[in-house]
Motif scaffolding. Structure first.
Motif, PDB file in Angstrom:
ATOM      1  N   ASP A  29       0.824  -1.210   0.000  1.00  0.00           N
ATOM      2  CA  ASP A  29       0.000   0.000   0.000  1.00  0.00           C
ATOM      3  C   ASP A  29       0.857   1.259   0.000  1.00  0.00           C
ATOM      4  OD1 ASP A  29      -2.358  -1.366  -0.156  1.00  0.00           O
ATOM      5  OD2 ASP A  29      -2.810  -1.239   1.992  1.00  0.00           O
ATOM      6  N   GLU A  30       1.950   1.228   0.747  1.00  0.00           N
ATOM      7  CA  GLU A  30       2.842   2.390   0.800  1.00  0.00           C
ATOM      8  C   GLU A  30       3.498   2.632  -0.560  1.00  0.00           C
ATOM      9  OE1 GLU A  30       7.090   3.516   2.774  1.00  0.00           O
ATOM     10  OE2 GLU A  30       5.672   2.408   4.040  1.00  0.00           O
ATOM     11  N   ASN A  31       3.935   1.571  -1.212  1.00  0.00           N
ATOM     12  CA  ASN A  31       4.545   1.707  -2.532  1.00  0.00           C
ATOM     13  C   ASN A  31       3.534   2.169  -3.576  1.00  0.00           C
ATOM     14  OD1 ASN A  31       7.109   1.024  -1.699  1.00  0.00           O
ATOM     15  ND2 ASN A  31       6.866  -1.146  -2.180  1.00  0.00           N
ATOM     16  N   LYS A  32       2.295   1.694  -3.462  1.00  0.00           N
ATOM     17  CA  LYS A  32       1.250   2.159  -4.376  1.00  0.00           C
ATOM     18  C   LYS A  32       1.010   3.653  -4.213  1.00  0.00           C
ATOM     19  CE  LYS A  32      -1.604  -1.879  -5.285  1.00  0.00           C
ATOM     20  NZ  LYS A  32      -2.922  -2.489  -5.126  1.00  0.00           N
ATOM     21  N   GLN A  33       1.017   4.112  -2.969  1.00  0.00           N
ATOM     22  CA  GLN A  33       0.828   5.539  -2.715  1.00  0.00           C
ATOM     23  C   GLN A  33       1.966   6.355  -3.307  1.00  0.00           C
ATOM     24  OE1 GLN A  33       0.218   5.970   1.529  1.00  0.00           O
ATOM     25  NE2 GLN A  33      -1.710   7.007   1.143  1.00  0.00           N
ATOM     26  N   ARG A  34       3.190   5.913  -3.114  1.00  0.00           N
ATOM     27  CA  ARG A  34       4.337   6.617  -3.676  1.00  0.00           C
ATOM     28  C   ARG A  34       4.282   6.600  -5.198  1.00  0.00           C
ATOM     29  NH1 ARG A  34       9.202   3.837  -0.751  1.00  0.00           N
ATOM     30  NH2 ARG A  34       9.791   3.768  -2.935  1.00  0.00           N
ATOM     31  N   PHE A  35       3.946   5.434  -5.763  1.00  0.00           N
ATOM     32  CA  PHE A  35       3.831   5.318  -7.215  1.00  0.00           C
ATOM     33  C   PHE A  35       2.773   6.274  -7.744  1.00  0.00           C
ATOM     34  CE2 PHE A  35       1.623   3.588 -10.899  1.00  0.00           C
ATOM     35  CZ  PHE A  35       2.670   3.414 -11.782  1.00  0.00           C
ATOM     36  N   LEU A  36       1.613   6.294  -7.098  1.00  0.00           N
ATOM     37  CA  LEU A  36       0.520   7.151  -7.550  1.00  0.00           C
ATOM     38  C   LEU A  36       0.909   8.623  -7.487  1.00  0.00           C
ATOM     39  CD1 LEU A  36      -2.407   7.368  -8.513  1.00  0.00           C
ATOM     40  CD2 LEU A  36      -3.095   7.471  -6.129  1.00  0.00           C
ATOM     41  N   ALA A  37       1.605   9.033  -6.438  1.00  0.00           N
ATOM     42  CA  ALA A  37       2.004  10.435  -6.299  1.00  0.00           C
ATOM     43  C   ALA A  37       2.948  10.853  -7.428  1.00  0.00           C
ATOM     44  CB  ALA A  37       2.661  10.657  -4.945  1.00  0.00           C
ATOM     45  N   VAL A  38       3.923  10.010  -7.718  1.00  0.00           N
ATOM     46  CA  VAL A  38       4.882  10.352  -8.777  1.00  0.00           C
ATOM     47  C   VAL A  38       4.226  10.246 -10.149  1.00  0.00           C
ATOM     48  CG1 VAL A  38       7.080   9.713  -9.852  1.00  0.00           C
ATOM     49  CG2 VAL A  38       6.858   9.672  -7.372  1.00  0.00           C
ATOM     50  N   TYR A  39       3.473   9.185 -10.378  1.00  0.00           N
ATOM     51  CA  TYR A  39       2.829   8.985 -11.678  1.00  0.00           C
ATOM     52  C   TYR A  39       1.827  10.091 -11.978  1.00  0.00           C
ATOM     53  CZ  TYR A  39       0.032   6.818 -15.353  1.00  0.00           C
ATOM     54  OH  TYR A  39      -0.632   6.575 -16.530  1.00  0.00           O
ATOM     55  N   GLN A  40       1.098  10.516 -10.976  1.00  0.00           N
ATOM     56  CA  GLN A  40       0.101  11.569 -11.172  1.00  0.00           C
ATOM     57  C   GLN A  40       0.761  12.868 -11.613  1.00  0.00           C
ATOM     58  OE1 GLN A  40      -2.254  12.220  -7.681  1.00  0.00           O
ATOM     59  NE2 GLN A  40      -3.871  13.237  -8.807  1.00  0.00           N
ATOM     60  N   SER A  41       1.959  13.157 -11.118  1.00  0.00           N
ATOM     61  CA  SER A  41       2.635  14.383 -11.508  1.00  0.00           C
ATOM     62  C   SER A  41       3.218  14.300 -12.919  1.00  0.00           C
ATOM     63  CB  SER A  41       3.736  14.724 -10.507  1.00  0.00           C
ATOM     64  OG  SER A  41       4.783  13.771 -10.580  1.00  0.00           O
ATOM     65  N   ARG A  42       3.494  13.095 -13.402  1.00  0.00           N
ATOM     66  CA  ARG A  42       4.089  12.918 -14.728  1.00  0.00           C
ATOM     67  C   ARG A  42       3.057  12.647 -15.818  1.00  0.00           C
ATOM     68  NH1 ARG A  42       9.342   9.206 -14.428  1.00  0.00           N
ATOM     69  NH2 ARG A  42      10.675  10.633 -13.297  1.00  0.00           N
ATOM     70  N   ARG A  43       1.907  12.154 -15.453  1.00  0.00           N
ATOM     71  CA  ARG A  43       0.882  11.719 -16.390  1.00  0.00           C
ATOM     72  C   ARG A  43       0.290  12.905 -17.144  1.00  0.00           C
ATOM     73  NH1 ARG A  43      -4.552  11.233 -16.415  1.00  0.00           N
ATOM     74  NH2 ARG A  43      -5.386   9.438 -17.517  1.00  0.00           N
ATOM     75  N   LYS A  44      -0.030  12.695 -18.403  1.00  0.00           N
ATOM     76  CA  LYS A  44      -0.679  13.725 -19.225  1.00  0.00           C
ATOM     77  C   LYS A  44      -2.143  13.354 -19.429  1.00  0.00           C
ATOM     78  CE  LYS A  44       3.157  15.905 -19.938  1.00  0.00           C
ATOM     79  NZ  LYS A  44       3.565  16.829 -18.945  1.00  0.00           N
ATOM     80  N   ASP A  45      -2.995  14.334 -19.251  1.00  0.00           N
ATOM     81  CA  ASP A  45      -4.420  14.141 -19.457  1.00  0.00           C
ATOM     82  C   ASP A  45      -4.703  14.142 -20.960  1.00  0.00           C
ATOM     83  OD1 ASP A  45      -7.168  14.064 -19.220  1.00  0.00           O
ATOM     84  OD2 ASP A  45      -7.365  16.153 -18.575  1.00  0.00           O
ATOM     85  N   PRO A  46      -5.439  13.166 -21.469  1.00  0.00           N
ATOM     86  CA  PRO A  46      -5.754  13.138 -22.901  1.00  0.00           C
ATOM     87  C   PRO A  46      -6.460  14.411 -23.386  1.00  0.00           C
ATOM     88  CG  PRO A  46      -6.345  11.049 -21.900  1.00  0.00           C
ATOM     89  CD  PRO A  46      -5.945  11.970 -20.784  1.00  0.00           C
ATOM     90  N   GLN A  47      -7.276  15.004 -22.531  1.00  0.00           N
ATOM     91  CA  GLN A  47      -7.974  16.228 -22.927  1.00  0.00           C
ATOM     92  C   GLN A  47      -7.001  17.377 -23.185  1.00  0.00           C
ATOM     93  OE1 GLN A  47     -11.153  15.960 -23.638  1.00  0.00           O
ATOM     94  NE2 GLN A  47     -11.117  13.867 -22.883  1.00  0.00           N
ATOM     95  N   ALA A  48      -5.918  17.436 -22.418  1.00  0.00           N
ATOM     96  CA  ALA A  48      -4.905  18.476 -22.620  1.00  0.00           C
ATOM     97  C   ALA A  48      -4.229  18.300 -23.978  1.00  0.00           C
ATOM     98  CB  ALA A  48      -3.879  18.441 -21.499  1.00  0.00           C
ATOM     99  N   ILE A  49      -3.991  17.061 -24.366  1.00  0.00           N
ATOM    100  CA  ILE A  49      -3.371  16.806 -25.668  1.00  0.00           C
ATOM    101  C   ILE A  49      -4.330  17.179 -26.792  1.00  0.00           C
ATOM    102  CG2 ILE A  49      -2.461  14.979 -27.160  1.00  0.00           C
ATOM    103  CD1 ILE A  49      -1.324  13.731 -24.584  1.00  0.00           C
ATOM    104  N   LEU A  50      -5.613  16.896 -26.614  1.00  0.00           N
ATOM    105  CA  LEU A  50      -6.610  17.291 -27.609  1.00  0.00           C
ATOM    106  C   LEU A  50      -6.658  18.808 -27.750  1.00  0.00           C
ATOM    107  CD1 LEU A  50      -8.957  16.721 -29.545  1.00  0.00           C
ATOM    108  CD2 LEU A  50     -10.465  16.732 -27.551  1.00  0.00           C
ATOM    109  N   ILE A  51      -6.672  19.505 -26.644  1.00  0.00           N
ATOM    110  CA  ILE A  51      -6.720  20.966 -26.680  1.00  0.00           C
ATOM    111  C   ILE A  51      -5.494  21.526 -27.377  1.00  0.00           C
ATOM    112  CG2 ILE A  51      -6.625  23.037 -25.225  1.00  0.00           C
ATOM    113  CD1 ILE A  51      -8.472  21.475 -23.257  1.00  0.00           C
ATOM    114  N   CYS A  52      -4.321  20.977 -27.073  1.00  0.00           N
ATOM    115  CA  CYS A  52      -3.094  21.449 -27.726  1.00  0.00           C
ATOM    116  C   CYS A  52      -3.101  21.148 -29.220  1.00  0.00           C
ATOM    117  CB  CYS A  52      -1.876  20.830 -27.060  1.00  0.00           C
ATOM    118  SG  CYS A  52      -1.569  21.475 -25.415  1.00  0.00           S
TER     119      CYS A  52
END
Length: 116
Positions: A29-52
């Protein structure tokens, strides 16, 4: 931590959600939380790519390629007006695929960065 946390990511689709669950199934659970925190900051929202991509039709073409870390293609798009707007239109249609490919690479690199 529940798998519901991944569902809270903006613009996440079922395929990405299932892939993230499979990637993190052996994490604590701790590793999932750390993974989610880092991944969320790096992830791109598909809607942002559409807008661009749509901005590229009226202004500067290629912003979406810079957003998904394809610098070479971004420069080519800027210099060629998005291959005379054809490439930009294709990117606007395939914005989910661009986002999914980028997010998949970022998830794997995030797991590697955290040593998981």
């Amino acid at each position: 931590m529940t798998d519901f946390s991944f569902a809270m990511l903006p613009g996440i689709e079922q395929e990405e959600l299932l892939w993230l669950k499979e990637l993190t199934k052996n994490f604590s659970d701790e590793n999932k939380q750390r993974f989610l925190a880092v991944y969320q900051s790096r992830r791109k929202d598909p809607q942002a790519i559409l807008i661009c991509s749509l901005i590229g039709l009226v202004c500067v073409a290629g912003i979406q390629r810079f957003l998904v870390n394809q610098i070479g293609m971004g420069i080519i798009y800027v210099l060629t007006l998005g291959f005379c707007f054809v490439g930009t239109i294709i990117d606007a249609i395939n914005y989910r695929k661009l986002a999914w490919e980028f997010n998949k690479k970022e998830a794997v690199s995030t797991a590697a960065l955290l040593g998981l």
